[in-house]
Design an enzyme around this catalytic site. Sequence first.
Site, PDB file in Angstrom:
ATOM      1  N   GLU A   1      55.332  37.111  28.239  1.00 59.44           N
ATOM      2  CA  GLU A   1      55.360  38.574  28.199  1.00 59.44           C
ATOM      3  C   GLU A   1      56.689  39.115  28.725  1.00 59.44           C
ATOM      4  O   GLU A   1      57.277  40.029  28.139  1.00 59.44           O
ATOM      5  CB  GLU A   1      54.201  39.112  29.029  1.00 59.44           C
ATOM      6  CG  GLU A   1      54.075  40.618  29.040  1.00 59.44           C
ATOM      7  CD  GLU A   1      52.879  41.064  29.867  1.00 59.44           C
ATOM      8  OE1 GLU A   1      52.204  41.999  29.416  1.00 59.44           O
ATOM      9  OE2 GLU A   1      52.641  40.501  30.955  1.00 59.44           O
TER      10      GLU A   1
ATOM     11  N   ARG B   1      52.450  35.315  31.387  1.00 60.03           N
ATOM     12  CA  ARG B   1      53.275  36.374  31.974  1.00 60.03           C
ATOM     13  C   ARG B   1      54.757  36.127  31.720  1.00 60.03           C
ATOM     14  O   ARG B   1      55.525  37.063  31.506  1.00 60.03           O
ATOM     15  CB  ARG B   1      53.011  36.520  33.472  1.00 60.03           C
ATOM     16  CG  ARG B   1      51.660  37.097  33.793  1.00 60.03           C
ATOM     17  CD  ARG B   1      51.471  38.516  33.204  1.00 60.03           C
ATOM     18  NE  ARG B   1      50.080  38.866  33.190  1.00 60.03           N
ATOM     19  CZ  ARG B   1      49.331  38.952  32.098  1.00 60.03           C
ATOM     20  NH1 ARG B   1      49.832  38.734  30.909  1.00 60.03           N
ATOM     21  NH2 ARG B   1      48.067  39.282  32.173  1.00 60.03           N
TER      22      ARG B   1
ATOM     23  N   SER C   1      72.310  27.538  29.160  1.00 56.70           N
ATOM     24  CA  SER C   1      71.809  26.194  28.928  1.00 56.70           C
ATOM     25  C   SER C   1      70.467  25.977  29.624  1.00 56.70           C
ATOM     26  O   SER C   1      70.259  26.423  30.752  1.00 56.70           O
ATOM     27  CB  SER C   1      72.813  25.167  29.458  1.00 56.70           C
ATOM     28  OG  SER C   1      72.288  23.859  29.349  1.00 56.70           O
TER      29      SER C   1
END
Length: 147
Positions: free
Chosen positions: A92, A89, A115
């Site tokens: 995604e 997820r 960073s």
Amino acid sequence: MMTKKEAAEAVRAAKARLGLTWDQLAEAVGRPPAWTTSALLGQQPMSAEQAAAAASLLDLGEDVQAALRLQPTRGALETAVPADPTIYRFYEVLQVYGPTIKELIHEEFGDGIMSAINFRLDIRRVPDPAGDRVVVTLDGKFLPYQW
């Protein structure tokens, strides 16, 4: 010599056997839960004191402590595209929102990156009438490109 991956497996097994939480381990180590979890899973080096505190609570030996102190090879995914549904997820999210995040960072800060070294992570649960929400905060220092 035990590897960081083997130490992480020992940590997870001991944590389950003893019924401990990541928060309890973080308290013993004296660091935030996200950092402690990452370190105990092999992604951060621990100091001798941190490794000893974790190993003591988990009833694990010097071999685990030594592995927890090693410098890691960061990046714990077995494949380029993760198969685990929870991890996928996030992959995604970055596929869908990655270009948006990049544009908004550049608009707000200029040409640079967030960073992942000077970085904090927090995960919390927020009650919601439609179902509890997972709030993930990625907090990284802005690093401008220098040409």
